[in-house]
Scaffold this motif. Structure first.
Motif, PDB file in Angstrom:
ATOM      1  N   SER A  54     -36.715 -13.947  24.107  1.00  0.00           N
ATOM      2  CA  SER A  54     -36.593 -13.055  25.261  1.00  0.00           C
ATOM      3  C   SER A  54     -36.115 -13.800  26.504  1.00  0.00           C
ATOM      4  CB  SER A  54     -37.925 -12.353  25.537  1.00  0.00           C
ATOM      5  OG  SER A  54     -38.936 -13.297  25.727  1.00  0.00           O
ATOM      6  N   THR A  65     -33.202  -4.757  23.364  1.00  0.00           N
ATOM      7  CA  THR A  65     -34.263  -5.048  24.314  1.00  0.00           C
ATOM      8  C   THR A  65     -35.615  -4.890  23.616  1.00  0.00           C
ATOM      9  OG1 THR A  65     -34.343  -2.758  25.082  1.00  0.00           O
ATOM     10  CG2 THR A  65     -32.922  -4.272  26.310  1.00  0.00           C
ATOM     11  N   ASP A  66     -36.638  -5.507  24.205  1.00  0.00           N
ATOM     12  CA  ASP A  66     -37.979  -5.317  23.656  1.00  0.00           C
ATOM     13  C   ASP A  66     -38.581  -4.048  24.250  1.00  0.00           C
ATOM     14  OD1 ASP A  66     -38.869  -5.969  26.219  1.00  0.00           O
ATOM     15  OD2 ASP A  66     -39.766  -7.877  25.637  1.00  0.00           O
ATOM     16  N   PHE A  67     -39.845  -3.777  23.954  1.00  0.00           N
ATOM     17  CA  PHE A  67     -40.474  -2.535  24.404  1.00  0.00           C
ATOM     18  C   PHE A  67     -40.621  -2.461  25.927  1.00  0.00           C
ATOM     19  CE2 PHE A  67     -43.895  -5.517  23.799  1.00  0.00           C
ATOM     20  CZ  PHE A  67     -44.779  -5.259  24.841  1.00  0.00           C
ATOM     21  N   ARG A  68     -40.490  -3.598  26.623  1.00  0.00           N
ATOM     22  CA  ARG A  68     -40.545  -3.611  28.093  1.00  0.00           C
ATOM     23  C   ARG A  68     -39.158  -3.538  28.729  1.00  0.00           C
ATOM     24  NH1 ARG A  68     -44.085  -8.846  27.625  1.00  0.00           N
ATOM     25  NH2 ARG A  68     -42.084  -9.297  26.704  1.00  0.00           N
ATOM     26  N   GLY A  69     -38.111  -3.511  27.882  1.00  0.00           N
ATOM     27  CA  GLY A  69     -36.750  -3.455  28.398  1.00  0.00           C
ATOM     28  C   GLY A  69     -36.117  -4.809  28.653  1.00  0.00           C
ATOM     29  N   VAL A  70     -36.760  -5.895  28.211  1.00  0.00           N
ATOM     30  CA  VAL A  70     -36.234  -7.250  28.407  1.00  0.00           C
ATOM     31  C   VAL A  70     -35.172  -7.538  27.347  1.00  0.00           C
ATOM     32  CG1 VAL A  70     -36.812  -9.713  28.421  1.00  0.00           C
ATOM     33  CG2 VAL A  70     -38.405  -8.048  29.407  1.00  0.00           C
TER      34      VAL A  70
END
Length: 121
Positions: free
Chosen positions: A73, A38-43
């Motif tokens: 993403s 996931t990315d830093f936003r949780g995506v």
């Protein structure tokens, strides 16, 4: 200072899918298990491998190509398959460096069949 998310223009290249899109996985440092990245936003992240081959120039010379792994993403769905020519939506490149070495990482907002982008323009 790291160079991050620099826009990339692939207009002079053909992009051929060499590995169909999949969910990007990473190794969990605590458990050692592979889990979805996931990315830093949780995506949730997806990745696709493409072979970038330059288009021939005016003299007919066509340079060598390079295989690139591209992170996205957005789920590309089942419409993107191996062997298909594609275009990347808003591609960027970032430089990375750690104790193991250095390199470039490619990202895009999405991926579409090459004809889909040409028909919009």
């Amino acid at each position: 200072m790291a160079l991050r998310n620099i826009p990339v223009v692939f207009e002079a290249y053909r992009l051929l899918v060499t590995e169909a899109p999949t969910i990007k996985m990473r190794k969990d440092e605590k458990t050692g298990e592979f889990v979805p990245a996931t990315d830093f936003r949780g995506v949730q992240q997806f990745q696709v491998s493409v072979f970038a081959k330059p288009l021939p120039n005016d003299e007919g010379y066509q340079g060598k190509g390079e295989e690139l792994k591209v992170t996205m993403s957005v789920d590309p769905g089942d419409d993107i398959t191996e062997g298909m020519y594609v275009s990347l939506i808003s591609p960027t490149v970032s430089m990375w460096q750690n104790d193991m070495g250095a390199g470039l990482s490619f990202k895009a907002e999405g991926i579409v069949p090459a004809a889909a982008v040409r028909s919009v323009a």
